[in-house]
Design a protein around this motif. Structure first.
Motif, PDB file in Angstrom:
ATOM      1  N   VAL A  50       0.851  -1.201   0.000  1.00 17.57           N
ATOM      2  CA  VAL A  50       0.000   0.000   0.000  1.00 17.57           C
ATOM      3  C   VAL A  50       0.885   1.248   0.000  1.00 17.57           C
ATOM      4  CG1 VAL A  50      -1.666   1.329   1.363  1.00 17.57           C
ATOM      5  CG2 VAL A  50      -1.947  -1.160   1.111  1.00 17.57           C
ATOM      6  N   ALA A  53       2.436   1.718  -3.403  1.00 18.40           N
ATOM      7  CA  ALA A  53       1.442   2.209  -4.370  1.00 18.40           C
ATOM      8  C   ALA A  53       1.154   3.696  -4.107  1.00 18.40           C
ATOM      9  CB  ALA A  53       0.168   1.377  -4.271  1.00 18.40           C
ATOM     10  N   ALA A  54       1.123   4.088  -2.845  1.00 17.31           N
ATOM     11  CA  ALA A  54       0.907   5.518  -2.518  1.00 17.31           C
ATOM     12  C   ALA A  54       2.076   6.341  -3.071  1.00 17.31           C
ATOM     13  CB  ALA A  54       0.775   5.703  -1.008  1.00 17.31           C
ATOM     14  N   ASP A  56       3.930   5.634  -5.649  1.00 13.37           N
ATOM     15  CA  ASP A  56       3.793   5.726  -7.110  1.00 13.37           C
ATOM     16  C   ASP A  56       2.778   6.806  -7.491  1.00 13.37           C
ATOM     17  OD1 ASP A  56       5.611   3.712  -7.361  1.00 13.37           O
ATOM     18  OD2 ASP A  56       4.126   2.130  -7.745  1.00 13.37           O
ATOM     19  N   ARG A  57       1.679   6.847  -6.743  1.00 15.75           N
ATOM     20  CA  ARG A  57       0.652   7.853  -7.062  1.00 15.75           C
ATOM     21  C   ARG A  57       1.144   9.264  -6.775  1.00 15.75           C
ATOM     22  NH1 ARG A  57      -1.204   3.340  -7.063  1.00 15.75           N
ATOM     23  NH2 ARG A  57      -3.085   2.761  -8.201  1.00 15.75           N
ATOM     24  N   CYS A  91       7.327   7.127   2.101  1.00 15.14           N
ATOM     25  CA  CYS A  91       6.519   5.901   1.952  1.00 15.14           C
ATOM     26  C   CYS A  91       7.428   4.726   1.592  1.00 15.14           C
ATOM     27  CB  CYS A  91       5.458   6.089   0.865  1.00 15.14           C
ATOM     28  SG  CYS A  91       4.101   7.164   1.370  1.00 15.14           S
ATOM     29  N   ALA A 173      -4.369   3.791  -3.495  1.00 15.34           N
ATOM     30  CA  ALA A 173      -3.213   2.905  -3.310  1.00 15.34           C
ATOM     31  C   ALA A 173      -3.630   1.546  -2.765  1.00 15.34           C
ATOM     32  CB  ALA A 173      -2.196   3.567  -2.373  1.00 15.34           C
TER      33      ALA A 173
END
Ligand code: NAP
Length: 454
Positions: A50, A53-54, A56-57, A91, A173
């Motif tokens: 998670v 993914a956060a 990446d965003r 992150c 995410a």
């Protein structure tokens, strides 16, 4: 205070948000409480996914997110985009190291097996400030979620768009429902939230006054609290320093984030033998700063975040001059809509001036002359705050004394104070207690559990 997004560069209200009502707050707190027992059992690797993914965003949307920050609180766009990137870094940092930081440790005792575990605490309430509207939240959220806690964010009332954008990032995410939520509430609701038995702990980044309120409420409930409060960081320059480098860095250290950073250098303590030259270089560079629309990438100083902050900065400057400080540059609000304040230098600041003791949250530097290293350290420590300190010297013995004797959570030699996921961050004295970032930060909101087996 209304929950509203108001562009400080224009004074234009972008949107006003009705605060969450009691039923909505209850729904969200209940969701957090239900999610916690599931999230704590989710393997580290899944929690790390998670966070990755956060990250990446954050990177994919950094331009758009930067605009949200800049329009809502006025920081220059380049710094806002860099803030989104730094959030991605924290992150990834905790996704990579979180499990190792919390790994069970074996301790030799009289037992067949004994050691220490680090278990999560539960839903953590985060009361956050507007000045680094993404970074402050992510440096709480990344370690808290990685440790198995769930987060409830009460952001500053002037940055609701940032608060909602952060909630969306975690949702996108793949954070399960209830793992990270935003509460759109005013500060009047914070004490009741802390008292809610489902809230396990609270972290506040904000002013001294808010620290007193949150610390008191947490104390009354015997709940774990971390307080990251204000600072009046010294920036010491001694005769052996590289003076041009010190002066250039001093300007950056004072004016970063339009001067609204807890770890901005605020008091420049300079040896009298170089004070004249330092002031000349410093004033010249402060005068050259480009002030204006923070969406223009060439602008170095945007507006202060609210008209109230601009009025307070102006009041502190006026009272400091009335108390005997010499105005070497600036000293006024700038005409036009927006909450702009001129880059300002106060020199020969007397002890009685507010600039000697208060945290001025704007592009206002205070210069002090000292005769010796002893006096420099004494002036540096003559504050109720103790967040960061920067000191410039090429003398090893001076360096050792500065590192040992300055009362602050961080001492940077020949560089400006900055936060870094790899190093702990926090203060002493009235700058607060507890640490964020690094291993120390992820161990704040955990139960340090001793295990002993016959
Ligand atoms: P602030 O007025 O204290 O607000 C910070 C947060 O606390 C906001 O969410 C605010 O909500 C809430 N709050 C305010 N008064 C409260 C109270 N009595 N009880 C509970 N919550 C309360 O601070 P700010 O002006 O936004 O931020 C600037 C301050 O933060 C400076 O002093 C700066 O040095 C400090 N800061 C410290 C660090 C650090 O890491 N040490 C980092 C950044 C900033 P509302 O917006 O709804 O009032």
């Amino acid at each position: 205070m209304a929950i509203a997004s108001i562009n400080p560069a224009t004074g234009q209200t972008i949107r006003t948000y009705p605060p969450h009502d009691d039923a909505e707050v209850e729904r969200r707190v209940a969701l957090a409480a239900r999610r916690f027992p599931l999230w704590r059992k989710t393997p580290f690797a899944e929690r790390a996914k998670v966070l990755l993914a956060a990250a990446d965003r954050l990177e994919a949307r950094k331009q758009a997110l930067g605009r949200v920050m800049t329009i809502e609180m006025g920081k220059p766009i380049g710094a806002a985009v860099a803030e989104a990137e730094k959030c991605a870094w924290v992150c990834r940092f905790y996704a990579e190291h979180g499990e190792a930081f919390l790994a069970e440790e074996t301790v030799a005792t009289d037992a067949s097996h004994s050691g220490v575990r680090y278990d999560p605490l539960g839903p953590v309430l985060a009361v956050m400030p507007w000045n680094f509207p993404f970074w402050q939240v992510f440096r709480f959220a990344a370690p808290a979620l990685m440790a198995g806690n769930v987060g409830l964010l009460k952001h500053a009332s002037n940055v609701p768009e940032c608060a909602l954008a952060i909630e969306e990032i975690f949702r996108d995410a793949g954070a399960p429902e209830g793992a990270f939520q935003t509460l759109l509430v005013g500060s009047d609701r914070v004490a009741a939230l802390i008292a809610d038995p489902r809230i396990a702990a609270v972290t506040l980044t904000g002013s001294e006054g808010a620290g007193v309120s949150v610390g008191r409420a947490a104390g009354a409930e015997i709940k774990k609290a971390v307080l990251e409060l204000g600072g009046s960081d010294p920036f010491i320059v001694l005769p052996s320093a590289d003076l041009p480098a010190a002066a250039a860095t001093a300007v950056k250290a004072r004016t970063i984030n339009n001067g609204q950073s807890c770890i901005a250098a605020k008091r420049f303590i300079v040896h009298e033998s170089i004070a004249g030259e330092f002031e000349r270089l410093f004033v010249e560079k402060m005068r050259a700063l480009k002030v204006g629309d923070p969406l223009d990438p060439s602008v170095e100083i945007g507006p202060l975040a609210t008209p109230a902050i601009a009025a307070e900065v102006d009041d502190l400057v006026r009272r400091s001059v009335a108390a005997g400080a010499r105005l070497a540059l600036g000293g006024k609000r700038l005409d036009g809509p927006g909450s702009f304040y001129a880059p300002t230098v106060l020199s020969d600041v007397p002890d009685a001036a507010p600039a000697a003791s208060e945290e001025i949250f704007g592009p206002v530097a205070s210069l002090f002359r000292v005769r010796s290293l002893d006096e420099a350290i004494a002036v540096a420590n003559r504050t109720r705050f103790g967040l960061g300190a920067s000191a410039w010297t090429r003398d090893a013995a001076e360096r050792d004394r500065l590192v040992r004797e300055i009362e602050a959570g961080a001492v940077f030699i020949n560089g400006m104070v900055k936060s870094d996921p790899r190093l702990p961050f926090g203060g002493v004295k009235r700058s607060g207690f507890g640490r964020e970032l690094a291993m120390q930060g992820i161990r704040e909101f955990v139960n340090v559990k001793a295990v002993w087996e016959a």
